[in-house]
Design a protein around this motif. Structure first.
Motif, PDB file in Angstrom:
ATOM      1  N   LEU A   1       0.826  -1.213   0.000  1.00  0.00           N
ATOM      2  CA  LEU A   1       0.000   0.000   0.000  1.00  0.00           C
ATOM      3  C   LEU A   1       0.860   1.263   0.000  1.00  0.00           C
ATOM      4  O   LEU A   1       0.349   2.353  -0.240  1.00  0.00           O
ATOM      5  CB  LEU A   1      -0.942   0.002   1.206  1.00  0.00           C
ATOM      6  CG  LEU A   1      -1.898  -1.191   1.311  1.00  0.00           C
ATOM      7  CD1 LEU A   1      -2.834  -1.016   2.493  1.00  0.00           C
ATOM      8  CD2 LEU A   1      -2.697  -1.366   0.022  1.00  0.00           C
ATOM      9  N   ALA A   2       2.154   1.108   0.278  1.00  0.00           N
ATOM     10  CA  ALA A   2       3.075   2.245   0.255  1.00  0.00           C
ATOM     11  C   ALA A   2       3.919   2.237  -1.018  1.00  0.00           C
ATOM     12  O   ALA A   2       4.867   3.022  -1.142  1.00  0.00           O
ATOM     13  CB  ALA A   2       3.972   2.212   1.483  1.00  0.00           C
ATOM     14  N   LEU A   3       3.581   1.359  -1.967  1.00  0.00           N
ATOM     15  CA  LEU A   3       4.338   1.248  -3.214  1.00  0.00           C
ATOM     16  C   LEU A   3       4.442   2.592  -3.919  1.00  0.00           C
ATOM     17  O   LEU A   3       3.449   3.319  -4.047  1.00  0.00           O
ATOM     18  CB  LEU A   3       3.649   0.242  -4.145  1.00  0.00           C
ATOM     19  CG  LEU A   3       4.250   0.047  -5.535  1.00  0.00           C
ATOM     20  CD1 LEU A   3       5.590  -0.676  -5.441  1.00  0.00           C
ATOM     21  CD2 LEU A   3       3.284  -0.734  -6.412  1.00  0.00           C
ATOM     22  N   GLU A   4       5.649   2.930  -4.368  1.00  0.00           N
ATOM     23  CA  GLU A   4       5.843   4.180  -5.081  1.00  0.00           C
ATOM     24  C   GLU A   4       5.413   4.001  -6.541  1.00  0.00           C
ATOM     25  O   GLU A   4       6.126   3.421  -7.351  1.00  0.00           O
ATOM     26  CB  GLU A   4       7.314   4.608  -5.019  1.00  0.00           C
ATOM     27  CG  GLU A   4       7.600   5.923  -5.754  1.00  0.00           C
ATOM     28  CD  GLU A   4       6.646   7.041  -5.327  1.00  0.00           C
ATOM     29  OE1 GLU A   4       6.026   7.647  -6.226  1.00  0.00           O
ATOM     30  OE2 GLU A   4       6.512   7.282  -4.112  1.00  0.00           O
ATOM     31  N   SER A   5       4.221   4.463  -6.836  1.00  0.00           N
ATOM     32  CA  SER A   5       3.670   4.385  -8.184  1.00  0.00           C
ATOM     33  C   SER A   5       2.539   5.388  -8.313  1.00  0.00           C
ATOM     34  O   SER A   5       1.749   5.543  -7.374  1.00  0.00           O
ATOM     35  CB  SER A   5       3.122   2.981  -8.465  1.00  0.00           C
ATOM     36  OG  SER A   5       2.367   2.974  -9.672  1.00  0.00           O
ATOM     37  N   PRO A   6       2.434   6.079  -9.439  1.00  0.00           N
ATOM     38  CA  PRO A   6       1.308   7.004  -9.622  1.00  0.00           C
ATOM     39  C   PRO A   6      -0.036   6.288  -9.648  1.00  0.00           C
ATOM     40  O   PRO A   6      -1.074   6.927  -9.503  1.00  0.00           O
ATOM     41  CB  PRO A   6       1.620   7.681 -10.965  1.00  0.00           C
ATOM     42  CG  PRO A   6       2.534   6.719 -11.663  1.00  0.00           C
ATOM     43  CD  PRO A   6       3.351   6.065 -10.592  1.00  0.00           C
ATOM     44  N   TYR A   7      -0.001   4.956  -9.824  1.00  0.00           N
ATOM     45  CA  TYR A   7      -1.237   4.174  -9.820  1.00  0.00           C
ATOM     46  C   TYR A   7      -1.651   3.758  -8.402  1.00  0.00           C
ATOM     47  O   TYR A   7      -2.705   3.142  -8.236  1.00  0.00           O
ATOM     48  CB  TYR A   7      -1.087   2.933 -10.694  1.00  0.00           C
ATOM     49  CG  TYR A   7      -1.127   3.236 -12.175  1.00  0.00           C
ATOM     50  CD1 TYR A   7      -2.335   3.309 -12.865  1.00  0.00           C
ATOM     51  CD2 TYR A   7       0.046   3.491 -12.878  1.00  0.00           C
ATOM     52  CE1 TYR A   7      -2.376   3.612 -14.206  1.00  0.00           C
ATOM     53  CE2 TYR A   7       0.020   3.795 -14.224  1.00  0.00           C
ATOM     54  CZ  TYR A   7      -1.198   3.857 -14.887  1.00  0.00           C
ATOM     55  OH  TYR A   7      -1.228   4.167 -16.223  1.00  0.00           O
ATOM     56  N   ASN A   8      -0.840   4.084  -7.416  1.00  0.00           N
ATOM     57  CA  ASN A   8      -1.165   3.737  -6.034  1.00  0.00           C
ATOM     58  C   ASN A   8      -2.174   4.736  -5.490  1.00  0.00           C
ATOM     59  O   ASN A   8      -1.815   5.828  -5.043  1.00  0.00           O
ATOM     60  CB  ASN A   8       0.104   3.733  -5.174  1.00  0.00           C
ATOM     61  CG  ASN A   8      -0.166   3.264  -3.758  1.00  0.00           C
ATOM     62  OD1 ASN A   8      -1.314   3.178  -3.315  1.00  0.00           O
ATOM     63  ND2 ASN A   8       0.898   2.969  -3.026  1.00  0.00           N
ATOM     64  N   THR A   9      -3.442   4.362  -5.504  1.00  0.00           N
ATOM     65  CA  THR A   9      -4.502   5.280  -5.070  1.00  0.00           C
ATOM     66  C   THR A   9      -4.660   5.310  -3.553  1.00  0.00           C
ATOM     67  O   THR A   9      -5.539   6.013  -3.049  1.00  0.00           O
ATOM     68  CB  THR A   9      -5.841   4.902  -5.728  1.00  0.00           C
ATOM     69  OG1 THR A   9      -6.146   3.525  -5.443  1.00  0.00           O
ATOM     70  CG2 THR A   9      -5.790   5.115  -7.227  1.00  0.00           C
ATOM     71  N   TYR A  10      -3.840   4.566  -2.847  1.00  0.00           N
ATOM     72  CA  TYR A  10      -3.756   4.718  -1.392  1.00  0.00           C
ATOM     73  C   TYR A  10      -2.781   5.834  -1.035  1.00  0.00           C
ATOM     74  O   TYR A  10      -2.931   6.499  -0.012  1.00  0.00           O
ATOM     75  CB  TYR A  10      -3.298   3.414  -0.730  1.00  0.00           C
ATOM     76  CG  TYR A  10      -4.380   2.387  -0.591  1.00  0.00           C
ATOM     77  CD1 TYR A  10      -5.127   2.280   0.573  1.00  0.00           C
ATOM     78  CD2 TYR A  10      -4.660   1.507  -1.635  1.00  0.00           C
ATOM     79  CE1 TYR A  10      -6.136   1.333   0.705  1.00  0.00           C
ATOM     80  CE2 TYR A  10      -5.659   0.548  -1.515  1.00  0.00           C
ATOM     81  CZ  TYR A  10      -6.384   0.469  -0.344  1.00  0.00           C
ATOM     82  OH  TYR A  10      -7.383  -0.476  -0.221  1.00  0.00           O
ATOM     83  N   LYS A  11      -1.797   6.026  -1.889  1.00  0.00           N
ATOM     84  CA  LYS A  11      -0.750   7.016  -1.620  1.00  0.00           C
ATOM     85  C   LYS A  11      -1.031   8.359  -2.273  1.00  0.00           C
ATOM     86  O   LYS A  11      -0.700   9.414  -1.719  1.00  0.00           O
ATOM     87  CB  LYS A  11       0.597   6.475  -2.107  1.00  0.00           C
ATOM     88  CG  LYS A  11       1.787   7.317  -1.722  1.00  0.00           C
ATOM     89  CD  LYS A  11       3.083   6.594  -2.021  1.00  0.00           C
ATOM     90  CE  LYS A  11       4.287   7.388  -1.513  1.00  0.00           C
ATOM     91  NZ  LYS A  11       5.556   6.658  -1.722  1.00  0.00           N
ATOM     92  N   TYR A  12      -1.641   8.315  -3.469  1.00  0.00           N
ATOM     93  CA  TYR A  12      -1.886   9.542  -4.212  1.00  0.00           C
ATOM     94  C   TYR A  12      -3.390   9.769  -4.388  1.00  0.00           C
ATOM     95  O   TYR A  12      -4.109   8.856  -4.790  1.00  0.00           O
ATOM     96  CB  TYR A  12      -1.201   9.487  -5.578  1.00  0.00           C
ATOM     97  CG  TYR A  12       0.303   9.472  -5.466  1.00  0.00           C
ATOM     98  CD1 TYR A  12       1.007  10.637  -5.195  1.00  0.00           C
ATOM     99  CD2 TYR A  12       1.014   8.283  -5.614  1.00  0.00           C
ATOM    100  CE1 TYR A  12       2.387  10.628  -5.082  1.00  0.00           C
ATOM    101  CE2 TYR A  12       2.390   8.256  -5.499  1.00  0.00           C
ATOM    102  CZ  TYR A  12       3.081   9.423  -5.226  1.00  0.00           C
ATOM    103  OH  TYR A  12       4.442   9.408  -5.103  1.00  0.00           O
ATOM    104  N   PRO A  13      -3.872  10.973  -4.082  1.00  0.00           N
ATOM    105  CA  PRO A  13      -5.314  11.259  -4.194  1.00  0.00           C
ATOM    106  C   PRO A  13      -5.765  11.336  -5.644  1.00  0.00           C
ATOM    107  O   PRO A  13      -4.952  11.431  -6.559  1.00  0.00           O
ATOM    108  CB  PRO A  13      -5.448  12.610  -3.487  1.00  0.00           C
ATOM    109  CG  PRO A  13      -4.104  13.260  -3.672  1.00  0.00           C
ATOM    110  CD  PRO A  13      -3.105  12.143  -3.618  1.00  0.00           C
TER     111      PRO A  13
END
Length: 292
Positions: free
Chosen positions: A205-217
């Motif tokens: 859930l902390a994966l660095e990716s622009p597709y990570n919608t847990y990390k990026y709104p």
């Protein structure tokens, strides 16, 4: 006289030797030599059917294409990078992810990947018609946003009656600026990084990716799969519901909630307690002794 010699003589007699169309043919009943020549001249090539289910990525589609002996997966992926035919609908597209419409296509053997890609884009443009485009514009949504949310809906539920409600959840979250927090986006990010093994771990859930919608709104950069018509409609015509959360009931359906407290209670019931009970039942199962 052999069949082959008779066939050559018939071609000489008809003068159509140069008119035969190359391809794979299927004859399901006996035909005269002249009738066979007529079929070959018309080019009634046998078309093989290939079905692309909803919710596949370009990568998954490419493997299906190759498995049916039409061509290589690499050719399919390369052809899916040609965004020119979708630029008027999505000027920001960098590939055709989401725009290859899931459908059954009838194709002659040896059909180039580019021709199939064109047919899939054509089908998308037919399904995503003027009514949908006008509705999206009236709601302030771009085609890319509709297809992206539609891909989330497609990946989250396979139940037709749930799609409009899942669509409502994501529309509600987008409206109030709440993170999408969609597990399928994590799976997609892991797959792009060649790190997905069938499970999502907490650290993912902390994966660095622009597709990570847990990390990026907000929404991910683009679609994560190809949605079907029902999922596109679920985005544009969602249920009028205040839900912001949903969790699996472990039977293919979901339970929805408006508040975090309600959602946490549902998680406790349908996830924590459910799997705790499953482990207890498994522990009670008698172990089989190994025979010697």
């Amino acid at each position: 006289m052999s069949d082959a010699r008779l066939f050559r003589l018939a071609l000489l007699w008809t003068g159509q030797g140069r008119d035969l169309k190359a391809g794979e043919y299927r004859f399901d009943r006996p035909l005269s030599t002249l009738d066979v020549i007529d079929v070959l001249v018309r080019g009634d090539v046998y078309a093989r059917r290939m079905t692309f289910p909803e919710g596949l990525t370009i990568e998954e589609m490419s493997k299906l294409y190759e498995s049916h002996d039409f061509g290589s997966a690499r050719d399919f992926v390369t052809a899916a990078k040609n965004v020119e035919r979708i630029k008027d609908l999505d000027p920001n597209a960098t590939d055709l992810e989401g725009y290859l419409f899931p459908e059954t296509y009838a194709l002659p053997r040896g059909t180039p990947a580019s021709r199939l890609i064109d047919a899939m884009v054509d089908r998308f443009r037919i399904v995503y018609d003027e009514r949908m485009r006008a509705s999206a514009a009236a709601q302030g949504l771009t085609t890319r946003q509709v297809v992206t949310i539609g891909s989330l809906v497609e990946k989250e539920t396979g139940k037709a009656d749930e799609r409009p409600t899942v669509g409502a959840v994501y529309r509600n979250r987008l409206r109030i600026g709440m993170p999408m927090q969609a597990d399928p986006t994590i799976v997609y990010a892991l797959e792009k990084a060649h790190r997905y093994n069938g499970n999502i771990r907490r650290e993912d859930l902390a994966l660095e990716s622009p597709y990570n919608t847990y990390k990026y709104p907000g929404l991910p950069p683009g679609p994560i799969a190809s949605p079907g018509k029902a999922s596109l409609e679920a985005v544009l015509f969602p249920t009028d519901a205040p839900y912001l959360y949903f969790v699996s009931r472990n039977d293919g359906s979901h339970v929805f909630a408006q508040t975090l407290a309600q959602h946490n209670a549902n998680v406790q019931k349908f996830q924590v307690n459910f799997f705790r009970q499953q482990r207890r039942l498994e522990a009670k199962q008698p172990r089989q002794s190994k025979s010697r």
